[in-house]
Design an enzyme around this catalytic site. Structure first.
Site, PDB file in Angstrom:
ATOM      1  CB  THR A  80      11.812 -10.421   0.564  1.00  0.00           C
ATOM      2  OG1 THR A  80      12.877 -11.367   0.740  1.00  0.00           O
ATOM      3  CG2 THR A  80      11.322 -10.509  -0.873  1.00  0.00           C
ATOM      4  CB  CYS A 324      20.875 -27.434  -6.735  1.00  0.00           C
ATOM      5  SG  CYS A 324      22.414 -27.201  -7.635  1.00  0.00           S
TER       6      CYS A 324
END
Length: 382
Positions: A80, A324
């Site tokens: 990242t 989710c």
């Protein structure tokens, strides 16, 4: 019937994308570097010089695999961080040219967030297989105001390989640098030389987490975006043992990559064929132009999290693009961009150690797990 627990030896871990088990040689290299490379490589004493040699050797080894010069390879705090730094620095250096950052709609969330923070993100759609519209991306790169283009080599969620060569040709002609996210492909397939900046993820190829790789061609202009530091890619430096272990792991997986690629491709094709027999399923991603170790499928009338939990009860760890989270409450943006079923999704990524027997056991358990989840949701008769 007893169910496998996380500590039982017969568990099968099929969620290896982005965090695979360490390669045995990576463990050995890490322990060696703990003894020899614990010091600060920026120091001039003998201990510091020894650590610096390990770090330089690691950069040289990674560069050889990527087809880059040693000085073009940088270690970062993680994948990242590589994406964030690459987008921010390349966009900052191109401010006079424009602020548009052209991406595909299926890039990693980390890259999409970085693009929005650094400029005006211009998203290019993908088809139902997850492949970007090359003509549309080329047109966006050629448009006035394009500062940077970003395109993954392959999608880690569905496996589809992207047309990076064609996009890179157009980007070079337009003078726009191309950032290639190869986090899902380095160590698994051959990665083309069609890039100006490239990010790769050691944790995905059997190296350690906590270190990333960012390669920047010498021709590419970048600009520092943070406080002054001797290393804009890894302020404060990186862990020499982690970087050394990452490089050794990459060398190790490259040594038999072709054989591993063929073996896992056969296993994934078997999984895709077996899964397609389950009622109301959509097997996602390109069946041919794809990563060899990733398979994704979505089931109608199934909740993704419930299916992951059910499979976990039976000893199989899998991922899901439809699970989710409390922070987003949204299904996978990749599946949504493809226009495929976003619920009831299961994603597997085979490790180098995954066996045919483990795959067969998974294929045997999956239909019953799907049926049980559908029954729990009250749709068992559909």
């Amino acid at each position: 019937m007893s169910h496998a627990t996380p500590s039982t030896p017969d568990r099968v871990h099929l969620d290896n994308g982005g965090r695979a088990p360490w390669h045995p040689l990576a463990r050995q290299a890490f322990e060696q570097a703990l003894a020899d490379g614990w010091a600060d490589p920026r120091r001039l004493h003998a201990e510091g010089r020894r650590a610096a040699r390990l770090l330089d050797g690691a950069r040289e080894a990674v560069a050889a695999v990527l087809g880059a010069r040693t000085q073009e390879v940088h270690f970062t705090p993680g994948h990242t961080a590589s994406l964030h730094a690459a987008v921010a620095s390349a966009a900052a250096a191109r401010r006079r040219a424009g602020s548009a950052i052209v991406t595909s709609a299926v890039e990693r969330s980390a890259l999409l967030h970085a693009a929005r923070a650094a400029g005006q993100q211009s998203s290019v759609p993908v088809n139902r297989l997850g492949r970007v519209d090359a003509d549309a991306m080329i047109a966006a790169v050629r448009a006035p105001g394009a500062a940077l283009a970003a395109l993954q080599h392959a999608n880690g969620e569905v496996g589809t390989v992207q047309p990076v060569e064609a996009v890179h040709d157009a980007a070079r002609a337009a003078g726009v640098p191309l950032l290639v996210d190869a986090g899902a492909s380095v160590g698994h397939v051959s990665v083309p030389q069609a890039w100006d900046l490239l990010a790769a993820d050691p944790a995905d190829w059997g190296g350690p987490a906590g270190v990333g790789v960012l390669a920047v061609r010498q021709r590419v202009r970048t600009a520092a975006t943070g406080p002054e530091d001797e290393d804009q890619w890894a302020p404060g430096g990186v862990s020499v043992p982690l970087a050394f272990a990452a490089a050794v792991a990459l060398q190790a997986v490259e040594a038999d990559r072709t054989a591993q690629e063929a073996r896992r491709r056969d296993l994934v094709e078997h999984v895709r064929a077996q899964v397609s027999r389950i009622p109301d399923v959509e097997v996602v991603g390109d069946p041919d132009g794809r990563l060899p170790h990733v398979a994704t499928f979505s089931f109608l009338y199934v909740d993704g999290e419930a299916l992951v939990t059910e499979l976990d009860r039976h000893g199989f760890a899998v991922g899901s693009g439809s699970a989710c989270t409390a922070s987003t409450l949204e299904p996978s943006h990749v599946l949504a961009a493809m226009g495929v079923l976003t619920h009831g999704n299961v994603r597997i990524a085979l490790d180098r150690g995954t066996t045919a027997d483990e795959v067969d056991r998974f294929c045997a358990v999956l239909p019953g797990a799907v049926a049980r989840v559908r029954e729990m949701l009250g749709v068992g008769g559909l």
